[in-house]
Design a protein around this motif. Structure first.
Motif: not given
Ligand code: PBG
Length: 305
Positions: A172-178, A183-184, A192-200, A254-262
């Motif tokens: 399980s993705y037990a502790a998954k942060y918003s 992004g990538p 990507a969500p068409a409206f709003g965000d995933r913070r709920s 995650v993707s952003g951690e990868y892309s920033m090194i790249k």
């Protein structure tokens, strides 16, 4: 001789993005060296991954159709289900993990069913259970719910057991942060969500103790492995979970951690190999038993040589 932490290819899970079609290998612009692949190409990648000593892959699907309820998530002939059967056949000893979520399959891109602008938690659980069963039926060894609905692990465990898939493991993705670091991925998975965000439904990055609560609920409900996501900015969370629980701990680099090194490497600002090996070692040092990373193949190559 006195080194406390060592990486091995066995620590890794490699992510694959599966698209419909044949002979497709689309580069993902924000994730250099990562691709969306059709099943025939994914089989080649799966063979390569296995030959590098990496024990598992996780599959993300980009389906040919999306609707409000994400019904293609549990289509027994969907892109993931077909990929599972084909890869299992070609590389039988590779562990197949599937991401169980709706965001890749819903027209609005949210991880659950939307009712009056809000996520309907319990209606979503029904679909997630169907999705998990459909993946198990097609050959998934491990299902990995990443939606962050409440009660989904218990619901999926019960559904799998009732259908005779009591040996299918839940990661399980037990502790998954918003997180802004996804992004990538949302470009890669077209989710990507068409409206709003995933913070709920995803967690507030400011919360540390809440991660322990989320993990203990998931374990009570039947999670076999728990994951922290993202990894690099959440090493304290990985460490807390390792200290407080005895189940295996996974971390998603995650993707952003990868892309920033790249990106920094492309600019000539960082040494790519040294940087990602240091990051992966830190994630393991913090307490991760398993690391899900887009660098898995490169790291395994380096570690083998
Ligand atoms: C699906 C899912 C996401 C990621 C993995 N599974 C996206 C999200 O929650 O928005 C992100 C992985 C990454 O950034 O590499 N819910």
């Amino acid at each position: 001789m006195v080194r406390e932490t060592s990486l091995t290819p066995q620590d890794f899970i490699y992510p694959l993005f599966i698209v419909p079609g044949k002979g497709v290998k689309n580069p993902i612009p924000s994730m250099p060296d990562c691709f969306q692949e059709s099943i025939d190409r994914a089989i080649e990648t799966a063979k390569e991954v296995f030959s590098l000593g990496i024990p598992a892959i996780i599959l993300f699907g980009i389906p040919s159709y999306k609707d409000e309820k994400g019904t293609s998530a549990y289509d027994d002939n969907g892109v993931i289900q077909q990929a599972l059967r084909a890869i299992k056949d070609a590389v039988p000893d590779l562990i197949l993990i599937t991401d169980v979520c709706l965001c890749e399959y819903t027209s609005h891109g949210h991880c659950g069913i939307v009712k009056n602008g809000n996520i309907d938690n319990d209606a979503t659980l029904e679909i997630l259970a169907l999705e998990a069963i459909s993946h198990a039926k097609a050959g998934a060894d491990i299902v990995a719910p990443s939606d962050m609905m409440d009660g989904r692990v218990g619901k999926i465990r019960k559904a799998l057991d009732e259908e005779g898939y009591c040996d299918v493991i839940i990661l399980s993705y037990a502790a998954k942060y918003s997180s802004a670091f996804y992004g990538p991925f949302r470009e890669a998975a077209q989710s990507a969500p068409a409206f709003g965000d995933r913070r709920s439904y995803q967690m507030d990055p400011a919360n540390r103790r809440e991660a322990l609560r989320e993990v203990s609920l998931d374990i009570e409900e039947g999670a076999d492995i728990v994951m922290v996501k993202p990894a690099l900015a959440y090493l304290d969370i990985i460490s807390d979970i390792k200290m407080n629980f005895t189940v295996p701990v996974a971390a998603y680099n995650v993707s952003g951690e990868y892309s920033m090194i790249k990106a920094a490497a492309q600019m000539g600002w960082l040494n790519e190999e040294a940087t990602f090996l240091e990051v992966l070692t830190s994630i393991k040092r913090a307490g991760a038993d398993i690391i899900l990373t887009y660098y898995a193949k490169k790291a395994a190559q380096l570690l083998q040589s």
